[in-house]
Structures are given as C-alpha cells and as structure tokens.
Design an enzyme around this catalytic site. Structure first.
Site, short mmCIF file in Angstrom:
data_model
loop_
_atom_site.label_atom_id
_atom_site.label_comp_id
_atom_site.label_asym_id
_atom_site.label_seq_id
_atom_site.Cartn_x
_atom_site.Cartn_y
_atom_site.Cartn_z
N ASP A 171 -8.83 -4.64 -5.75
CA ASP A 171 -8.34 -3.74 -4.70
C ASP A 171 -8.87 -2.33 -4.98
OD1 ASP A 171 -6.95 -2.23 -2.87
OD2 ASP A 171 -4.96 -2.90 -3.50
N SER A 189 0.84 -1.20 0.00
CA SER A 189 0.00 0.00 0.00
C SER A 189 0.88 1.26 0.00
CB SER A 189 -0.97 -0.02 1.19
OG SER A 189 -1.97 0.96 1.02
#
Length: 566
Positions: free
Chosen positions: A491, A211
């Site tokens: 995602d 991330s």
C-alpha cells in the site's frame, strides 16, 4: 521533415498503445494543484459523455480506490441524524442532518448485540454501501448477529451543513468536529424498526474505517474509549506528514522491476533536459507529450505523474479493482518501428532503443511511449477550443476560487491544507532513485492551499497544515486494547500507518491485532464477496482473523456486563 516524422510517430503510437481514459480516482489525494485540474477535466468529460449524475462523486472524493459499482441503495434507504454544526460552541444553534444507512438483515435482538459502524470518510457515503451489502460490515454483522451501519462524514455526499464551500464555510470540517459527530451519533441514535436501545456505551460498538477513515477509527478509540468498545483501522493513516514522498517510493519498489526502471530512467532524463538550459530540447520534449504550450516546467512534470496514482486502485476483486497502472506499465515497453521487443531488453539509451525526434534530439523508446500514453489518456481530455495552459496550468489563482457545492474537490483538499498534509514530493535525498520529478517540491504541491482558500472573515488556512493536531492522537505509536491495525504490504499509504518502516514493530495479539496483508494494497480487507469462501486465500484469512478477534472482544463485553452465554 523531421518534425513531420515525429508527429507521425506519436500519432501512430497513440493508435497502438491502448488504455482506458484517465479515471483519476486517486488524483486529488496525490497530485496537489494538478489533481484539481484533472478532477475538472474528468468531470467535464463525464458530463459530455452523459454519464455523470448530479449526486455521484468523481475522483476528488474517491481517494480510497473506490470504483463504480452497483450501489444497493434500495436495500438500505437513507436515514438522517440531527447534528450540531459546532459541537464545541454551546451558544451555536446551527444544525445539519447527517446521512446514514442501516442493515438489520442479521440482527438478533439480545443484550450485547453489537453495532458495526463503518466511517464513510472523505467520499459520498453511497460509495460505501457495497461494504454494507457484501463487504466488511456485512461480514462482521453476519458473524456476530449485529446491526451494520454506514455513517456519512460531515460535508460529504448529502451531509452538507453549509450553502457553499468557501474558507469560512469549511471551517467546521476538521478532525475534532467529525469525531464529535460520530460520538454524538453513537450516544443518541434511534434505529428505525428496532425497539431495543442500541446506543453506546450500553451496546458494544465496533468502529471500522479505511484509509483516512481508518485513522478516524483509531482516533475514535483513543478519544471516546467509553463509547467505542472496539475499533479496526484499515490502512489507517495515523501519521500526518507535510511531505509524503514515500508514497511514490513504495510504488517504485513494489512495481514490476522493468516498469520501475523505465520510470526511473525516463524521469531522470526528463529532469536533465528541463534543467539543461537548452530551450529547444525542452520545447521538443514538451511537444512530444502534447504539452508544448505549457509554460511552467513543474506543471509539465506534474501531468507526467498522473498515471501513478492508479496503483492504489488495485484490488483483489477484479470487479472493483483498476488495471490502469498495469496498462500504463505495459505501454512503456511497447516496441515500435526499428525498436523491437528484444531491443527493449537492452540498457536505457542503448543506440538500438533510441528514436530520433528532430535534428540531434533523440530519446529512448520508453520516453516516447510515456509521451504517447500521456497524450492519449490525459492531454486528450483538454476540450476542443481550450489550450493546454488552461487545462493543465496551475498558476492562475482565479481558476481555483469557485466555491459552489458542486466543487467537491475543495473538501478533502481543505482537510489536507489545514491538518493532514500529504503533499506528494520528490525524495529529499537526490541520490535516491525516483519515479517523479525533482521539480515536485513542497512549495509547488502546497501552493494550491493559498490559491483555493483565501482568508475568510472567521478562518484563515495556515501557511502549512497543522499536522500536530493529528499526530498528537498517537501517530505511528497509536495503540489501545481492542484497536486493530490492518495494513497492506504494498500500500503506498503504508509509510503513514503504524506499519511504516519508521514505526516500531509490534506483537500481533487478540486484544491488539497488528496484521499486514501480503501483497495487499489499500484497505484490502474492506472488500468482500457474498460467499467469502470464494475470496482469495489471503483475504479469507484476514476476514477469518477479524471475525475471530471481534467475537473475542464481544465475549469480553458480555463478561464485563454480566451477559450470560446463550
């Protein structure tokens, strides 16, 4: 009489619709000022339940979907590395100690033995210890005979260089200083119990992150190519953006179609009521959700957004994944009273789906269910003796001015407000279906920056974040030899990665891996089992591919440095 019937209806629904209390692991990342309110309520609730420890990080610092797992801290005692507070001012003498953990369980001393370092990112580094024990660091260290490291990010966990989190104190929390921390660590660290010099560039370092930390991994390969032999950016958000409306659009398109339809139709109807000018309907609507006393309409719809952040907490491993989003979706389709399961198959607002609230005010059952879920799982967090404006209002500037070290929500928000952005707004195209209200504008979502960070004596937060500082490092097009890009197909952060539909497609090669995990959500490859053969097929596949290309990179290092095969 009608008011009593509506009250009984909601009371009954709250009893039959199940769901855990709001976990909120991802809320601060997604929900702007409302996310801070939810962070505070969750922290207070946890304290009331006597389950919140002084050094645990609640969801303000867990935007990656990190769940509460047993931390193998005893196996990996914390170690400390001295860092300059300001790497770029040679006159500054201030320092702090950065925390890290080391695994040597698979280390085979030899020239070319790698160091696999995991960037802790925007959370307490202890939350990353499972990756040192059974996750990606363990997997790669075992496959390469290397050393595994988790490096905590400055200002997070125990690596705190300041006495408060004021605007001035946070001015050293930026992409440049954090990257310099990692570089200094790689060049100078001395590992306890290891006689060999494993510093870079004399040792091949493989830098991993997920991330935000995934973006940092990619940035480290670009900024310090002489130190970082290889890097793996998992769900790496290398594209910083002011408005991040695509986050919710990924959820809309990836979720169960029935759930998406309930959300799209419900939000469209709610927006219509709020903009209708009929004050009585607006009051009835807010009261249905338990938010009748909430003054501002944008505050109201931002509370309604709160369950959606649970999508990114999904995980292939049920021991760490969240089922919150699926529970919420199931709740929206709950039959009640005269509305049967068969009626729920009918079009939105079909007469058989409508529930009379008061007078001529009636709503589709999906909105009734939505209201019951919010009332049970979110509004119930508002402590007795306080009102909903105090709990969920975002227009009181004073409520965001506490700069104590326990106000950990301030850390990632400061990074958002200065460099990263990602304000979750409604789609700019009014015709595009949406699962969040059109009232969620950039102005509303970003106002927390001025509220929480008034100008200091040494630093002023910009009116809007300087996303150019991030995007100048490569944006969607970031690439380098031995830089792997790994993302999840569904995602919600994928639009901010090199796998975005706005980015060019790439060839997947050993030197520049470019991989998309089918049905993967957020940094799915970071998680692992002690026995990787027990992992799902798509996770076994990505782990095998990662082991293959990392070993290939290491063979290249050995060849370049004249290391003979063992």
């Amino acid at each position: 009489m009608m008011r009593n019937r509506a009250f009984l209806l909601l009371t009954s629904l709250c009893l039959v619709i199940t769901g855990d209390a709001l976990s909120g692991l991802d809320q601060i990342r997604v929900l702007g000022p409302q996310g801070v309110n939810l962070w505070k309520l969750e922290k207070q609730h946890a304290q009331n339940q006597k389950i919140f420890s002084k050094d645990s990080e609640s969801f303000a610092q867990k935007p990656l979907g990190v769940q509460d797992t047993s931390r193998p801290a005893a196996d990996f005692p914390a170690q400390w590395f001295k860092q300059p507070l300001d790497h770029f001012d040679k006159n500054s003498k201030e320092t702090f100690h950065q925390r890290y953990w080391v695994s040597t369980r698979h280390y085979k001393p030899r020239k070319g033995a790698p160091v696999i370092v995991l960037d802790g990112g925007e959370t307490n580094g202890e939350d990353r210890l499972p990756f040192l024990d059974t996750g990606i660091v363990e997997i790669l260290a075992r496959a390469t005979g290397g050393v595994g490291v988790v490096l905590e990010h400055r200002y997070y966990g125990a690596s705190i260089p300041v006495s408060n989190f004021s605007t001035d104190a946070l001015r050293f929390l930026d992409n440049e200083q954090s990257a310099a921390d990692s570089a200094n660590f790689m060049k100078n660290v001395k590992f306890n119990g290891i006689d060999e010099d494993l510093t870079a560039p004399g040792t091949p370092w493989i830098y991993y992150g997920g991330s935000y930390a995934g973006a940092r991994a990619a940035h480290m390969k670009v900024l310090y190519p002489d130190l970082v032999w290889g890097a793996i950016a998992s769900s790496g958000v290398t594209h910083a953006a002011l408005e991040n409306w695509q986050y919710m659009d990924i959820i809309r398109t990836a979720a169960d179609p029935k759930c998406s339809a309930h959300l799209v139709n419900s939000i469209e109807k709610i927006d219509s009521i709020l903009s209708s000018g009929r004050g009585i309907f607006k009051r009835q609507l807010k009261s249905l959700f338990g938010l009748g006393g909430l003054e501002h309409d944008d505050d109201f719809v931002s509370v309604l957004e709160s369950p959606l952040g649970s999508w990114q907490s999904k995980n292939w491993d049920p021991k760490v994944g969240s089922t919150k989003f699926d529970e919420f979706c199931a709740a929206l389709s709950h039959p009640f009273g005269h509305v049967s399961a068969e009626s729920l198959e009918l079009p939105f607002e079909h007469p058989d789906r409508m529930v009379q609230i008061e007078g001529d005010f009636a709503l589709d059952i999906s909105i009734i269910n939505y209201a019951a879920w919010i009332k049970k799982n979110v509004v119930s967090r508002c402590p007795e003796g306080t009102n909903v404006e105090e709990c969920f209002g975002t227009y009181d500037d004073d409520s965001y001015l506490d700069t104590g070290l326990d106000q950990t929500w301030r850390l990632w928000l400061f990074q958002v407000c200065t460099q990263w952005g990602y304000f979750t707004t409604a789609p700019p195209d009014q015709k595009l279906p949406r699962i969040v209200s059109r009232l969620l504008t950039l102005g509303y979502e970003s106002k927390i920056c001025k509220q929480a960070f008034p100008p200091g004596d040494h630093f002023t937060v910009p009116s809007l974040p300087n996303v150019t500082a991030v995007n100048a490092l490569g944006d969607f097009w970031i690439a380098a030899d031995r830089l792997a890009i790994i993302d999840g197909e569904v995602d919600p952060w994928r639009p901010d990665t090199p796998h975005s539909s706005d980015a060019p497609d790439r060839e997947d090669t050993i030197l520049q891996p470019f991989k998309l995990i089918p049905n993967g959500v957020h940094h799915y490859d970071e998680y692992g089992l002690a026995n990787i053969l027990e992992e799902p097929a798509e996770i076994r596949k990505i782990h095998a591919e990662m082991i293959f290309f990392v070993n290939s990179w290491l063979r290249d290092w050995n060849a370049e440095h004249g290391v003979e095969k063992e």
